[in-house]
Write a protein that holds these residues in place. Sequence first.
Motif, PDB file in Angstrom:
ATOM      1  N   ASP A 116       0.741  -1.498  -0.240  1.00 55.16           N
ATOM      2  CA  ASP A 116      -0.574   0.036   0.026  1.00 55.16           C
ATOM      3  C   ASP A 116       0.954   1.467  -0.464  1.00 55.16           C
ATOM      4  O   ASP A 116       0.613   2.376   0.754  1.00 55.16           O
ATOM      5  N   GLY A 117       1.336   1.653  -0.740  1.00 60.67           N
ATOM      6  CA  GLY A 117       2.977   2.494  -1.367  1.00 60.67           C
ATOM      7  C   GLY A 117       3.705   2.846  -0.208  1.00 60.67           C
ATOM      8  O   GLY A 117       4.069   4.030  -0.594  1.00 60.67           O
ATOM      9  N   GLU A 118       4.166   1.410   0.705  1.00 60.70           N
ATOM     10  CA  GLU A 118       5.555   1.789   1.135  1.00 60.70           C
ATOM     11  C   GLU A 118       6.079   0.397   1.046  1.00 60.70           C
ATOM     12  O   GLU A 118       6.070  -0.458   1.206  1.00 60.70           O
ATOM     13  N   SER A 142       3.928   6.376  -2.072  1.00 63.22           N
ATOM     14  CA  SER A 142       3.378   7.242  -1.897  1.00 63.22           C
ATOM     15  C   SER A 142       4.132   7.719  -0.182  1.00 63.22           C
ATOM     16  O   SER A 142       3.953   8.718   0.235  1.00 63.22           O
ATOM     17  N   ARG A 143       5.185   6.780   0.501  1.00 61.84           N
ATOM     18  CA  ARG A 143       5.330   7.034   1.841  1.00 61.84           C
ATOM     19  C   ARG A 143       6.539   6.785   2.280  1.00 61.84           C
ATOM     20  O   ARG A 143       7.342   5.553   0.758  1.00 61.84           O
ATOM     21  N   ARG A 193       6.444   2.373  10.598  1.00 61.72           N
ATOM     22  CA  ARG A 193       7.164   1.750  11.911  1.00 61.72           C
ATOM     23  C   ARG A 193       7.976   2.974  12.745  1.00 61.72           C
ATOM     24  O   ARG A 193       7.005   2.803  14.286  1.00 61.72           O
ATOM     25  N   ALA A 194       7.768   3.787  12.294  1.00 60.08           N
ATOM     26  CA  ALA A 194       8.126   5.432  12.595  1.00 60.08           C
ATOM     27  C   ALA A 194       6.447   5.989  13.628  1.00 60.08           C
ATOM     28  O   ALA A 194       6.366   5.845  14.108  1.00 60.08           O
ATOM     29  N   ARG A 195       5.100   5.934  12.888  1.00 58.96           N
ATOM     30  CA  ARG A 195       4.228   6.061  13.012  1.00 58.96           C
ATOM     31  C   ARG A 195       3.994   5.350  14.236  1.00 58.96           C
ATOM     32  O   ARG A 195       2.993   6.506  14.947  1.00 58.96           O
ATOM     33  N   PHE A 196       3.245   3.431  14.191  1.00 60.45           N
ATOM     34  CA  PHE A 196       3.208   2.774  15.080  1.00 60.45           C
ATOM     35  C   PHE A 196       3.800   1.864  16.031  1.00 60.45           C
ATOM     36  O   PHE A 196       3.322   1.375  16.653  1.00 60.45           O
TER      37      PHE A 196
END
Length: 350
Positions: free
Chosen positions: A126-128, A186-187, A193-196
């Motif tokens: 999904d874009g990463e 897109s990321r 991993r940084a966000r969650f």
Amino acid sequence: MGADNNSQIRQAFYERLAEQGLAPLWEVLHNLVPATPNTACGAAFWSYREIRSLLMEAGDLITAHEAERRVLVLENPFHRGQARITNSLYAGLQLIRPGEVARAHRHTQSALRFIVEGDGAFTAVDGEKAYMERGDLILTPPWQWHDHGCEASEPTVWIDGLDLPMLAYFAAGFAEPGSVEAQQTSRPIGDSRARFGVNMAPVDWRPSGQASPVFHYPYAPARDALERMSCAEAWDPVHGLKMRYLNPCTGADALPTISTFLQMLPKSFRGDVYRCTDAAVYFVVEGNGRTKIGDAQTLWQKDDIFVVPNWAEHAHEADSDSVLFSFSDRVVHEKLGFWREQRGAALFLD
Ligand code: 1HN
């Protein structure tokens, strides 16, 4: 009226029932509700050392482009012709060579990848993108776009685990091909991993599905956690030190339909006998030993793959410090309320 005569009359009656789309329950009742689980699944084993050359041969015979996914299915001999490793799960060994792309698609089935060898191939979800190293776990939750690519100079091999038979049972399989070979990212790398992945989440974030928003679980921190725990914690007599990969935002299993585990067994570990309702697929990340299953035993070493069937008495023994990755449908048993386990169930015949 004699017994033979009676059974002939019954048989004739059953045939008349069948014409009306009916069948007598009393002939099958005990099979439908057995006292303990009936499973077609049996113990199975693959020596990576022995099958690796076949996978590389597949690499010479067909491109990843042509195959879409160049995979040798780990087909349990007890499920011959059914592309499954247990009743409910599929597994395979996938090879991607330098310069190849396994094109983007998405499906309602959940997938996991556990990296066996290679360094530098990636999966995009999904874009990463996530770059894969041996021992990493990568998830592809339901309906998320995913493609694989290899920019490195060596081939990469991983185990795929999917809930294909489960979704086939529910007739809920949908798939869609991507419009491009490799999705646009897109990321940035490491974004999820940084966000969650550090016990925090963006302040207004709310879960949109059941799967973990983190899709890359690298080996090094997981291995390090087990190593640290091994200094302090009492070893479980059955499991040694066994950890479950979680969705950090809910505490539930990382995937909605497949549980994933990493466990450490110290040198000379002699596990107690155990059984549980979920059949598990094991991959030996480190070490060597054996798993007794019923009155047989499976000898394992690094990179081997083996299956412990549903409700089969088994016990792990390690001859050197060992790390096992495993996956099963335990999360589904638990959600639906029928998961059971039993310790010290029986005696082996040795
Ligand atoms: C799949 O999507 C992959 O994405 C691997 O790498 C194996 C087996 C059956 C159906 C879909 C992948 C698969 C699969």
